[in-house]
Scaffold this motif. Structure first.
Motif: not given
Length: 261
Positions: A137-141, A145-147, A175-177
């Motif tokens: 879920l977070l990877s798709e979001a 836009t980075p999280l 990931e951009p998280v």
């Protein structure tokens, strides 16, 4: 929670630099950090500087704060963190979607009277499936836009949420998280294996050191120390450079306990 104003955290330059480097690179790499310290040492103030640094458009910020009355409610913290993304859960693979939506209580019908896992038919979701669903879920979001995930008082988050966050933190590097969590230094958590930053008790470097400042006359600023109208603890931290010098002063939460050396 600490008010998010343009205050300056004196004596925390190294800590601010480390957090700044972590979030500045979120578009290229992910990461996780656990910030520890005793109550009132300035953990929330440090997290507030991250919010100001990111601004309103560079990233999406998701937040959750542990609450002692909810620490025995499974996935209560995860519900708080992922609520803004609840609609996106429908795009997950079926097994993951069912596990996550069960954990979060996202089901049709009347709202439950209490927070319970298993609000749909079937067994309680496995932590692994919930964690995998959250990661996807977070990877798709984050692809849009980075999280940045800001989690305060994780020692009061329920254990199920802590387990999912630990699972997530070990897998976001590619990931951009970015995940930043805070906890009291005397409370064990499921995130204790993460890279950590411990805040030592802050000590004023010289008499009269200003802990937090606003430009004089700025909106919401407290009365000038020089005017004699500020509370005693503000005056105690006011700059002694001249009787008319004013930045207006207000200590960041807990830091007014520092004593002059």
């Amino acid at each position: 929670m600490v008010e998010e104003r343009n205050s300056v955290l004196f004596g925390r330059e190294l800590e601010q630099k480390r957090l700044a480097e972590l979030v500045d690179g979120v578009g290229e790499r992910g990461g996780a950090l656990l910030v520890r310290g005793e109550p009132g040492v300035g953990k929330s103030a440090l997290v507030a500087t991250v919010r100001r640094q990111l601004g309103p458009s560079r990233t999406t910020i998701l937040t959750a704060t542990g609450a002692e009355p909810e620490q025995h409610l499974p996935y209560a913290g995860l519900n708080q963190l992922l609520y803004p993304l609840r609609d996106a859960t429908t795009a997950l693979p079926a097994t993951q979607r069912t596990a996550l939506r069960t954990a979060l209580g996202l089901v049709d019908g009347p709202a439950p009277q209490t927070y319970l896992v298993g609000l749909v038919d079937g067994p309680a979701p496995q932590t692994y499936l919930v964690g995998l669903a959250v990661l996807n879920l977070l990877s798709e979001a984050a692809a849009a836009t980075p999280l940045v995930l800001l989690l305060e008082d994780v020692h009061w988050l329920d254990r199920a949420t802590q387990d999912v966050l630990a699972f997530l933190a070990r897998r976001v590097e590619s990931e951009p998280v970015v995940l930043i969590a805070t906890a009291r230094d005397d409370e064990p958590t499921r995130l204790d294996d993460l890279p950590s930053l411990t805040l030592a008790a802050w000590q004023a470097r010289s008499p009269g050191t200003v802990i937090s400042t606003w430009p004089c006359g700025s909106s919401g600023a407290p009365p000038c120390a020089a005017s004699g109208s500020s509370p005693a603890r503000w005056r105690a931290n006011a700059s002694p450079r001249s009787p008319t010098s004013c930045p207006s002063t207000r200590p960041t939460r807990g830091w007014w306990r520092s004593r002059r050396t």
